[in-house]
Design a protein around this motif. Structure first.
Motif, PDB file in Angstrom:
ATOM      1  N   SER A 154     -62.507 -36.732  36.920  1.00 11.74           N
ATOM      2  CA  SER A 154     -62.437 -35.826  35.766  1.00 11.74           C
ATOM      3  C   SER A 154     -63.042 -34.464  36.106  1.00 11.74           C
ATOM      4  O   SER A 154     -62.628 -33.445  35.557  1.00 11.74           O
ATOM      5  CB  SER A 154     -63.134 -36.438  34.549  1.00 11.74           C
TER       6      SER A 154
ATOM      7  N   PRO B 172     -62.322 -36.309  28.571  1.00  6.83           N
ATOM      8  CA  PRO B 172     -61.134 -35.869  27.823  1.00  6.83           C
ATOM      9  C   PRO B 172     -59.859 -36.456  28.425  1.00  6.83           C
ATOM     10  O   PRO B 172     -58.941 -35.741  28.826  1.00  6.83           O
ATOM     11  CB  PRO B 172     -61.183 -34.341  27.990  1.00  6.83           C
TER      12      PRO B 172
ATOM     13  N   THR C  33     -62.126 -39.247  17.350  1.00  5.79           N
ATOM     14  CA  THR C  33     -62.663 -37.888  17.297  1.00  5.79           C
ATOM     15  C   THR C  33     -61.866 -36.998  18.249  1.00  5.79           C
ATOM     16  O   THR C  33     -61.747 -37.320  19.427  1.00  5.79           O
ATOM     17  CB  THR C  33     -64.136 -37.866  17.802  1.00  5.79           C
TER      18      THR C  33
ATOM     19  N   ALA D  85     -62.996 -43.133  27.229  1.00 11.31           N
ATOM     20  CA  ALA D  85     -63.552 -42.770  25.915  1.00 11.31           C
ATOM     21  C   ALA D  85     -65.057 -43.002  25.887  1.00 11.31           C
ATOM     22  O   ALA D  85     -65.820 -42.137  25.442  1.00 11.31           O
ATOM     23  CB  ALA D  85     -62.860 -43.572  24.816  1.00 11.31           C
TER      24      ALA D  85
ATOM     25  N   VAL E 155     -60.974 -34.325  20.973  1.00 13.97           N
ATOM     26  CA  VAL E 155     -61.798 -33.853  22.094  1.00 13.97           C
ATOM     27  C   VAL E 155     -62.049 -32.369  21.964  1.00 13.97           C
ATOM     28  O   VAL E 155     -61.155 -31.616  21.637  1.00 13.97           O
ATOM     29  CB  VAL E 155     -61.078 -34.131  23.430  1.00 13.97           C
TER      30      VAL E 155
ATOM     31  N   GLY F 133     -66.945 -40.547  27.557  1.00 19.20           N
ATOM     32  CA  GLY F 133     -66.877 -39.233  26.911  1.00 19.20           C
ATOM     33  C   GLY F 133     -65.930 -38.268  27.618  1.00 19.20           C
ATOM     34  O   GLY F 133     -66.073 -37.048  27.472  1.00 19.20           O
TER      35      GLY F 133
ATOM     36  N   ARG G  17     -64.986 -42.598  19.483  1.00 18.73           N
ATOM     37  CA  ARG G  17     -64.566 -41.437  20.280  1.00 18.73           C
ATOM     38  C   ARG G  17     -63.050 -41.241  20.210  1.00 18.73           C
ATOM     39  O   ARG G  17     -62.568 -40.103  20.178  1.00 18.73           O
ATOM     40  CB  ARG G  17     -64.962 -41.654  21.744  1.00 18.73           C
TER      41      ARG G  17
ATOM     42  N   ARG H 163     -57.030 -38.832  23.816  1.00 16.81           N
ATOM     43  CA  ARG H 163     -58.089 -37.904  24.250  1.00 16.81           C
ATOM     44  C   ARG H 163     -57.661 -37.033  25.437  1.00 16.81           C
ATOM     45  O   ARG H 163     -58.444 -36.234  25.939  1.00 16.81           O
ATOM     46  CB  ARG H 163     -59.347 -38.693  24.629  1.00 16.81           C
TER      47      ARG H 163
END
Ligand code: NAD
Length: 323
Positions: free
Chosen positions: A269, A48, A321, A43, A323, A46, A318, A9
């Motif tokens: 982040s 990246p 999936t 993850a 990002v 959420g 996640r 991610r």
């Protein structure tokens, strides 16, 4: 040493721990386990980001470094981070400080949490844990009002000390513990009762917040717990993932540690976002830990699985999936 567990991610972000280990195997085991936890932490939050971790292993016969040795060791770690070419981003963790990050930054640009960026992550981790305790209380006791709760906080360091102060402001009845007797001063200042760590962990309180080191929930301690819920900052609280099921069997709600303690990394982040760092944005993002935890408790209840299994489920989805 630096471990990169996942970059699925984004770059693997995780703090650098400076700690004493009996041998290199114990240090490698720790860095690998911690880096995996970072993958799921980011993850599930959420972010990246991937999961990584750094460990600077101190030998038992040299647990305290001279300032010159410390500087040299940090520079070596900086070189290691640089060699990873940005796939691993470091930050502070147990045993390292903002000042240490400045030294590492003389050797690599892949350092976060500097004073010029998002700064010390600990107040944000404490804020996230505070939100997590409220959501956990809401789930177990039907109210997030912590003035009605008795809470044991174990480890009054950068995170636990701040968390205990917040809980004291809420009016919670506090029992606190630390191996460092100097922390008694804080206990007195906030009107908390002092105990040794094992007594605090196994006390008859509503909730326990482990804020020292990992492994506190193990074969010896889980049967002795007398609380209704556990939510705290310490990484890797479960000696083994199976202890999550044992806690559930005992009717104790465990809020997964990597969800509760994501505040620090969420704050970092924000520093990596194109707009640059903003404390207001950081606060909103950290408070969203409450929504994540509610989602985990709901998923667990609906699927008749434990909160840890629910958090892993969300994390795995996640990781698959983009990002
Ligand atoms: P810290 O070093 O500032 O504080 C740790 C405290 O725990 C110290 O006061 C220490 O004396 C005490 N302690 C050590 N062993 C103990 C024991 N056996 N029983 C009771 N107390 C003990 O560390 P910190 O930054 O506050 O981090 C605490 C925990 O939270 C760690 O597990 C860390 O990995 C985790 N964490 C911290 C952050 C952060 O932003 N600092 C973020 C995520 C997770």
């Amino acid at each position: 040493m630096a471990a990169v567990h996942s970059t699925a991610r984004g770059p693997a972000l995780g703090g650098c721990r400076m700690w004493t280990y009996d041998d290199a195997r114990a240090a490698v085991y720790d860095v690998l386990r911690l880096s995996r936890a970072m993958t799921f932490k980011s993850a599930v939050a959420g972010l990246p980001l991937g999961g990584g971790k750094g460990v600077i292993m101190l030998r038992p016969d040299e647990a305290v470094l001279t300032p010159e040795r410390r500087e040299a060791v940090l520079q070596d770690f900086g070189d290691t981070v640089e060699m990873l070419g940005g796939s691993y981003l470091t930050a502070e963790d147990v045993g390292t400080s903002e000042r240490d990050m400045e030294v590492i930054a003389t050797r690599t640009q892949h350092v976060t949490g500097l004073a010029s960026g998002s700064g010390d992550p600990s107040p944000w981790t404490a804020l996230g844990c505070h939100v997590a305790l409220r959501v956990t209380a809401e789930r177990v006791f039907g109210s997030d009002d912590l003035s009605e709760r008795s809470i044991a906080v174990i480890g009054l360091g950068s995170v636990g000390g701040r968390l205990a102060e917040m809980l004291a402001k809420d009016g919670a009845k506090l029992l606190v513990a630390d191996v460092d007797q100097r922390k008694r001063e804080l206990a007195e200042r906030i009107g908390a009762q002092w105990a040794d760590p094992m007594t605090a962990l196994t006390a008859e309180v509503d909730m326990v917040a482990p804020c020292a080191l990992g492994g506190v929930l193990n074969d010896e301690t889980v049967p002795k717990l007398r609380c209704r819920a556990v939510a705290g900052a310490a990484n890797n609280q479960l000696a083994d993932d199976a202890h999550d099921a044992q806690l559930a069997q005992r009717g104790i709600l465990w809020a997964p540690d990597f969800v509760c303690n994501a505040g620090g990394i969420i704050n970092i982040s924000v520093e990596l976002e194109p707009e640059g760092y903003s404390p207001e944005r950081a606060k909103t993002r950290v408070q969203a830990i409450g929504d994540t935890l509610r989602q985990i408790f709901d998923t667990a209840a609906q699927g008749r699985i434990t909160p840890l299994q629910a958090a892993y489920e969300i994390g795995r989805a996640r990781l698959e999936t983009p990002v």
